[in-house]
Design a protein around this motif. Structure first.
Motif, PDB file in Angstrom:
ATOM      1  N   ILE A   5       0.843  -1.198   0.000  1.00  0.00           N
ATOM      2  CA  ILE A   5       0.000   0.000   0.000  1.00  0.00           C
ATOM      3  C   ILE A   5       0.880   1.250   0.000  1.00  0.00           C
ATOM      4  O   ILE A   5       0.619   2.210  -0.724  1.00  0.00           O
ATOM      5  N   ILE A   6       1.936   1.236   0.770  1.00  0.00           N
ATOM      6  CA  ILE A   6       2.862   2.371   0.816  1.00  0.00           C
ATOM      7  C   ILE A   6       3.505   2.575  -0.557  1.00  0.00           C
ATOM      8  O   ILE A   6       3.621   3.695  -1.045  1.00  0.00           O
ATOM      9  N   PHE A   7       3.886   1.475  -1.204  1.00  0.00           N
ATOM     10  CA  PHE A   7       4.499   1.569  -2.526  1.00  0.00           C
ATOM     11  C   PHE A   7       3.514   2.169  -3.533  1.00  0.00           C
ATOM     12  O   PHE A   7       3.883   3.041  -4.329  1.00  0.00           O
ATOM     13  N   VAL A   8       2.273   1.726  -3.501  1.00  0.00           N
ATOM     14  CA  VAL A   8       1.256   2.239  -4.426  1.00  0.00           C
ATOM     15  C   VAL A   8       1.003   3.721  -4.156  1.00  0.00           C
ATOM     16  O   VAL A   8       0.884   4.525  -5.096  1.00  0.00           O
ATOM     17  N   LYS A   9       0.961   4.128  -2.901  1.00  0.00           N
ATOM     18  CA  LYS A   9       0.765   5.548  -2.563  1.00  0.00           C
ATOM     19  C   LYS A   9       1.926   6.398  -3.084  1.00  0.00           C
ATOM     20  O   LYS A   9       1.718   7.473  -3.621  1.00  0.00           O
ATOM     21  N   LYS A  10       3.144   5.894  -2.914  1.00  0.00           N
ATOM     22  CA  LYS A  10       4.310   6.633  -3.400  1.00  0.00           C
ATOM     23  C   LYS A  10       4.298   6.740  -4.919  1.00  0.00           C
ATOM     24  O   LYS A  10       4.610   7.781  -5.481  1.00  0.00           O
ATOM     25  N   LEU A  11       3.912   5.656  -5.569  1.00  0.00           N
ATOM     26  CA  LEU A  11       3.845   5.659  -7.022  1.00  0.00           C
ATOM     27  C   LEU A  11       2.794   6.648  -7.523  1.00  0.00           C
ATOM     28  O   LEU A  11       3.038   7.419  -8.450  1.00  0.00           O
ATOM     29  N   LEU A  12       1.635   6.657  -6.902  1.00  0.00           N
ATOM     30  CA  LEU A  12       0.580   7.605  -7.284  1.00  0.00           C
ATOM     31  C   LEU A  12       1.012   9.048  -7.024  1.00  0.00           C
ATOM     32  O   LEU A  12       0.752   9.942  -7.838  1.00  0.00           O
ATOM     33  N   SER A  13       1.674   9.265  -5.910  1.00  0.00           N
ATOM     34  CA  SER A  13       2.165  10.612  -5.603  1.00  0.00           C
ATOM     35  C   SER A  13       3.160  11.074  -6.656  1.00  0.00           C
ATOM     36  O   SER A  13       3.117  12.219  -7.103  1.00  0.00           O
ATOM     37  N   LEU A  14       4.049  10.194  -7.064  1.00  0.00           N
ATOM     38  CA  LEU A  14       5.022  10.531  -8.082  1.00  0.00           C
ATOM     39  C   LEU A  14       4.343  10.851  -9.412  1.00  0.00           C
ATOM     40  O   LEU A  14       4.698  11.827 -10.081  1.00  0.00           O
ATOM     41  N   LEU A  15       3.356  10.076  -9.785  1.00  0.00           N
ATOM     42  CA  LEU A  15       2.628  10.335 -11.023  1.00  0.00           C
ATOM     43  C   LEU A  15       1.907  11.678 -10.981  1.00  0.00           C
ATOM     44  O   LEU A  15       1.900  12.427 -11.968  1.00  0.00           O
ATOM     45  N   ILE A  16       1.329  12.003  -9.857  1.00  0.00           N
ATOM     46  CA  ILE A  16       0.632  13.291  -9.727  1.00  0.00           C
ATOM     47  C   ILE A  16       1.617  14.447  -9.825  1.00  0.00           C
ATOM     48  O   ILE A  16       1.379  15.431 -10.523  1.00  0.00           O
ATOM     49  N   VAL A  17       2.754  14.326  -9.156  1.00  0.00           N
ATOM     50  CA  VAL A  17       3.774  15.386  -9.207  1.00  0.00           C
ATOM     51  C   VAL A  17       4.290  15.559 -10.628  1.00  0.00           C
ATOM     52  O   VAL A  17       4.425  16.685 -11.124  1.00  0.00           O
ATOM     53  N   LEU A  18       4.581  14.466 -11.314  1.00  0.00           N
ATOM     54  CA  LEU A  18       5.071  14.551 -12.685  1.00  0.00           C
ATOM     55  C   LEU A  18       4.028  15.145 -13.624  1.00  0.00           C
ATOM     56  O   LEU A  18       4.360  15.920 -14.518  1.00  0.00           O
ATOM     57  N   THR A  19       2.774  14.815 -13.414  1.00  0.00           N
ATOM     58  CA  THR A  19       1.705  15.370 -14.242  1.00  0.00           C
ATOM     59  C   THR A  19       1.658  16.882 -14.100  1.00  0.00           C
ATOM     60  O   THR A  19       1.619  17.609 -15.092  1.00  0.00           O
ATOM     61  N   PHE A  20       1.690  17.384 -12.870  1.00  0.00           N
ATOM     62  CA  PHE A  20       1.645  18.829 -12.659  1.00  0.00           C
ATOM     63  C   PHE A  20       2.923  19.515 -13.131  1.00  0.00           C
ATOM     64  O   PHE A  20       2.892  20.652 -13.570  1.00  0.00           O
ATOM     65  N   ALA A  21       4.038  18.805 -13.053  1.00  0.00           N
ATOM     66  CA  ALA A  21       5.303  19.396 -13.499  1.00  0.00           C
ATOM     67  C   ALA A  21       5.273  19.658 -15.000  1.00  0.00           C
ATOM     68  O   ALA A  21       5.735  20.696 -15.468  1.00  0.00           O
ATOM     69  N   PHE A  22       4.703  18.732 -15.769  1.00  0.00           N
ATOM     70  CA  PHE A  22       4.661  18.915 -17.215  1.00  0.00           C
ATOM     71  C   PHE A  22       3.527  19.835 -17.651  1.00  0.00           C
ATOM     72  O   PHE A  22       3.634  20.498 -18.672  1.00  0.00           O
ATOM     73  N   VAL A  23       2.471  19.904 -16.898  1.00  0.00           N
ATOM     74  CA  VAL A  23       1.359  20.769 -17.259  1.00  0.00           C
ATOM     75  C   VAL A  23       1.682  22.229 -16.987  1.00  0.00           C
ATOM     76  O   VAL A  23       1.248  23.121 -17.705  1.00  0.00           O
ATOM     77  N   SER A  24       2.508  22.504 -15.990  1.00  0.00           N
ATOM     78  CA  SER A  24       2.756  23.879 -15.582  1.00  0.00           C
ATOM     79  C   SER A  24       3.939  24.525 -16.304  1.00  0.00           C
ATOM     80  O   SER A  24       4.510  25.469 -15.808  1.00  0.00           O
ATOM     81  N   ILE A  25       4.307  24.009 -17.472  1.00  0.00           N
ATOM     82  CA  ILE A  25       5.381  24.619 -18.242  1.00  0.00           C
ATOM     83  C   ILE A  25       4.918  26.004 -18.692  1.00  0.00           C
ATOM     84  O   ILE A  25       3.830  26.167 -19.214  1.00  0.00           O
ATOM     85  N   THR A  26       5.756  26.996 -18.459  1.00  0.00           N
ATOM     86  CA  THR A  26       5.402  28.364 -18.769  1.00  0.00           C
ATOM     87  C   THR A  26       5.436  28.586 -20.267  1.00  0.00           C
ATOM     88  O   THR A  26       6.375  28.219 -20.948  1.00  0.00           O
ATOM     89  N   LYS A  27       4.394  29.232 -20.753  1.00  0.00           N
ATOM     90  CA  LYS A  27       4.344  29.592 -22.162  1.00  0.00           C
ATOM     91  C   LYS A  27       4.580  31.092 -22.275  1.00  0.00           C
ATOM     92  O   LYS A  27       4.028  31.869 -21.522  1.00  0.00           O
ATOM     93  N   VAL A  28       5.420  31.469 -23.209  1.00  0.00           N
ATOM     94  CA  VAL A  28       5.688  32.879 -23.440  1.00  0.00           C
ATOM     95  C   VAL A  28       4.890  33.298 -24.655  1.00  0.00           C
ATOM     96  O   VAL A  28       4.931  32.656 -25.697  1.00  0.00           O
ATOM     97  N   ASP A  29       4.171  34.372 -24.507  1.00  0.00           N
ATOM     98  CA  ASP A  29       3.420  34.900 -25.623  1.00  0.00           C
ATOM     99  C   ASP A  29       4.401  35.567 -26.583  1.00  0.00           C
ATOM    100  O   ASP A  29       5.265  36.328 -26.171  1.00  0.00           O
ATOM    101  N   ALA A  30       4.252  35.298 -27.863  1.00  0.00           N
ATOM    102  CA  ALA A  30       5.176  35.861 -28.850  1.00  0.00           C
ATOM    103  C   ALA A  30       5.107  37.382 -28.890  1.00  0.00           C
ATOM    104  O   ALA A  30       6.048  38.024 -29.331  1.00  0.00           O
ATOM    105  N   SER A  31       4.027  37.962 -28.395  1.00  0.00           N
ATOM    106  CA  SER A  31       3.929  39.422 -28.395  1.00  0.00           C
ATOM    107  C   SER A  31       4.869  40.046 -27.367  1.00  0.00           C
ATOM    108  O   SER A  31       5.150  41.237 -27.432  1.00  0.00           O
ATOM    109  N   GLU A  32       5.382  39.247 -26.435  1.00  0.00           N
ATOM    110  CA  GLU A  32       6.336  39.733 -25.444  1.00  0.00           C
ATOM    111  C   GLU A  32       7.751  39.806 -26.016  1.00  0.00           C
ATOM    112  O   GLU A  32       8.646  40.351 -25.396  1.00  0.00           O
ATOM    113  N   LEU A  33       7.946  39.248 -27.199  1.00  0.00           N
ATOM    114  CA  LEU A  33       9.269  39.218 -27.810  1.00  0.00           C
ATOM    115  C   LEU A  33       9.438  40.402 -28.756  1.00  0.00           C
ATOM    116  O   LEU A  33       8.491  40.830 -29.408  1.00  0.00           O
ATOM    117  N   THR A  34      10.663  40.925 -28.811  1.00  0.00           N
ATOM    118  CA  THR A  34      10.994  41.998 -29.749  1.00  0.00           C
ATOM    119  C   THR A  34      12.233  41.590 -30.524  1.00  0.00           C
ATOM    120  O   THR A  34      12.969  40.697 -30.106  1.00  0.00           O
TER     121      THR A  34
END
Length: 108
Positions: A5-34
């Motif tokens: 059960i501890i192993f499954v909880k750790k695995l699920l926690s890792l999957l959740i952290v990785l999911t949020f890590a990839f979803v929260s990649i910052t996007k730069v709007d091209a209008s901010e570039l000169t």
């Protein structure tokens, strides 16, 4: 059973952290570039880089090996900034060139 059960909880926690890590990649709007050649931050970065090299150069005799190496580095830095400015590259507020991508794998 508790170890599994501890192993499954750790695995699920890792999957959740990785999911949020990839979803929260910052996007730069091209209008901010000169264009780098028009960017004050790019000009400041160029000035700062060259000033640091000039300060280091002033510590050595004109014909010494370190002086010649630093002069070569100054010339390369000037050429690099000139290429970035002439190449229609887009710079962000940090004064660094940025690539604009659209996420299409066919453009990789």
């Amino acid at each position: 059973l508790p170890k599994e059960i501890i192993f499954v909880k750790k695995l699920l926690s890792l999957l959740i952290v990785l999911t949020f890590a990839f979803v929260s990649i910052t996007k730069v709007d091209a209008s901010e570039l000169t264009l780098c050649k028009d960017s004050p931050a790019f000009a400041k970065r160029q000035k700062t880089s060259l000033k640091k090299l000039q300060n280091r150069l002033s510590k050595y005799d004109a014909d010494s090996l370190p002086s010649l190496a630093l002069q070569k580095q100054i010339d390369q830095t000037k050429e690099r900034f000139a290429r970035y400015g002439a190449g229609n590259l887009m710079c962000g507020t940090d004064g660094l060139p940025h690539l604009i991508t659209d996420g299409e794998w066919s453009h990789a």
